[in-house]
Enzyme design. Structure first.
Site, PDB file in Angstrom:
ATOM      1  N   CYS A  68      60.087  26.393  40.803  1.00 50.29           N
ATOM      2  CA  CYS A  68      59.314  26.238  42.040  1.00 50.29           C
ATOM      3  C   CYS A  68      59.998  26.906  43.219  1.00 50.29           C
ATOM      4  CB  CYS A  68      59.084  24.765  42.334  1.00 50.29           C
ATOM      5  SG  CYS A  68      58.459  23.874  40.907  1.00 50.29           S
ATOM      6  N   HIS A  93      50.553  23.326  46.315  1.00 53.46           N
ATOM      7  CA  HIS A  93      51.825  23.785  45.750  1.00 53.46           C
ATOM      8  C   HIS A  93      51.587  24.701  44.556  1.00 53.46           C
ATOM      9  CE1 HIS A  93      55.916  23.967  44.542  1.00 53.46           C
ATOM     10  NE2 HIS A  93      55.980  22.887  43.809  1.00 53.46           N
TER      11      HIS A  93
END
Ligand SMILES: [Zn+2]
Lengths: 382, 130
Positions: A83, A330
């Site tokens: 991420c 996200h």
């Protein structure tokens, strides 16, 4: 090293964008960033992406995206740090410009998560496959264990964590690019379904599609592209133990602390100099732990920050004015670049209803896995 | 997944073998080549006791597809008396009752059936002691 500026930015809205493919998303963000800076060519490009291979079966994104941007031939590569892929792409672009090797470098990030993959399993591949994922742990589960350790050590409560989600949704409601442009109440968060106890659905960032891109050049050339460049004055990257079981203090994020220390040192500033912050709130507890590791609050005091209003718009240290990962969305590989865009726009005074008055220094922190990697960048208005 | 992965991972996963650093005494599980604490590469193989204490825990309500039939299930970081920490499911109990401090025994169990081939994957799970 040369001084480096961001001169243009572009991003898609974040959300379930069924009509756009991985490459569509990328091209939309990248062309907007270039148009924003009136740039007609690139010297190089980095594409942050966690797992095109697992999400949509597409690897080799450097040439694919350069090709579809109409720039086949330029140096381009895909960058992966789970991420934190976007934040690492930004760092590599920064280094390439700072070194004098290239002038116009695009740092982009993209992820297409809503195309039918087992998202929980794909994300779990950013954990330790042999020691963690094998036993059925999930990412919400890893952060839930961090949350429980923080609650044990410091008395942090579920209400403290819920307050982070409430605040970030309040901010995100003001962001036209956000996936969830609506507020949530403390009761809604506290009563949402359990994902991994003690974390509930509204403690978790959503599954998102999206892309973001920023254009970097040497500061001395910035005025060719914009009247309001934003300088990158610090960049820190760090790694930590991959498996949560290998960390002495599960509630403290060593990699965030190390990356922040490096960025503060390069920038020559203190945490108290920061006017606006984006942190990696993939789960509400992550924002709490990140604030502590960034030294924006004392260790153990992160739980109070959202509840007391410290980190809200209008508070002393506004955190996640974009809505954060929680409300803005996200798309994992795009997140680090999108955070930089929020700070870029804040420092240029372009954030509309979310504007932090007179912001001159901002920080963006982007995390990989359960905190095994972290990239921190510090930006300053010119 | 290619099958060599399974036998390669067996010593730690099937026999709870760990290693103790000859330089600083750190216990690594699974075994490593280089000590993360002191950098030494000289290790003594040890066997972990089948008993430990929960350091932190969670209950998974939304699992990956391979674990759909299991949910909700508890997962915990367990520390053994040798100082090794491992992540395991804790079973044969109310998942919500697995909290920091819970004492568990480690028992050899089926973990899951993996992928289309349905390969049986074994390993250790915690069971609350006493
Ligand atoms: Zn050692």
């Amino acid at each position: 090293m040369r001084e480096v500026a961001i001169v243009g930015a572009g991003m898609t809205r974040f959300g379930e964008i069924w009509q756009s493919s991985l490459r569509d998303l990328f091209v939309e963000a990248a062309t907007e960033a270039m148009r924003n800076a009136s740039a007609d060519h690139l010297d190089a490009m980095y594409v942050g992406n966690m797992s095109g291979g697992q999400f949509v079966g597409q690897e080799h994104l450097g040439p694919l995206m350069a090709d579809h941007l109409g720039m086949a031939g330029i140096p381009a590569a895909r960058v992966e740090s789970a991420c934190a892929s976007g934040g690492v792409a930004l760092r590599l672009a920064f280094m390439e410009v700072a070194s004098g090797m290239s002038d116009l470098v695009l740092a982009a990030g993209v992820e297409k998560m809503n195309d039918g993959a087992d998202v929980t399993a794909v994300l779990a591949s950013a954990a330790d496959q042999e020691a963690e994922a094998y036993h059925g742990i999930t990412f919400p589960g890893l952060y839930a264990m961090i949350a429980r350790a923080h609650m044990e050590a410091y008395g942090t409560t579920e209400e403290d964590m819920a307050a982070v989600s409430v605040k970030n949704h309040r901010h995100g409601a003001l962001n036209p690019k956000a996936q969830f442009r609506r507020e949530v109440t403390l009761e809604e968060v506290m009563n949402s379904s359990l994902v991994a106890a003690p974390l509930r659905l509204l403690h978790c960032s959503p599954v998102s599609d999206g892309a973001a891109a920023v254009l970097l050049c040497p500061l001395e050339r910035a005025k060719e592209f914009t009247d309001r460049p934003v300088k990158i004055i610090g960049s820190g990257l760090a790694t930590g133990s991959m498996a949560l079981a290998d960390r002495n203090e599960p509630a403290f994020l060593d990699s965030v602390s190390l990356s922040a220390g490096r960025a503060y040192k390069m920038a020559g500033i203190k945490p108290s100099d920061i006017d606006v912050v984006e942190v990696h709130d993939c789960f509400s507890i992550a924002e709490i732990c990140c604030l502590e590791a960034l030294c924006l609050v004392e260790r153990g005091k992160g739980g109070e920050a959202a509840r007391s209003g410290l980190t809200a718009l209008g508070g002393k240290v506004p955190v996640n004015t974009s809505g954060g990962l929680k409300s803005k969305g996200h798309p994992v590989g795009a997140t680090g670049v999108a955070q930089a865009i929020e700070i870029f726009e804040q420092l240029r005074g372009e954030s509309g209803d979310r504007q932090v008055a007179d912001a001159s220094i901002g920080l963006a922190q982007n995390m990989g896995g359960s905190g095994a990697s972290s990239a921190v960048h510090i930006f300053q208005r010119v | 997944m290619p099958s060599p992965r399974y036998w390669r991972e067996i010593p730690s996963r099937y026999r709870l073998e760990a290693s103790r650093c000859c330089g600083c005494g750190k216990v690594a599980y699974p075994a490593r080549k280089v000590c993360p604490a002191c950098g030494a590469d000289d290790w003594k193989q040890i066997q972990l006791s089948r008993h430990g204490r929960v350091v932190t825990s969670t209950v998974i309500h939304v699992p990956p597809d391979d674990f759909l039939m299991e949910a909700p299930y508890a997962v915990a970081v367990v520390e053994t008396s040798e100082g090794a920490r491992l992540m395991v499911q804790v079973v044969d109990c109310e998942p919500a009752e697995v909290v920091p401090g819970t004492e568990v025994n480690l028992e050899f169990r089926l973990i899951r059936r993996e992928g289309h081939g349905g390969i049986l994957c074994y390993g250790y799970k915690g069971v609350p002691a006493g």
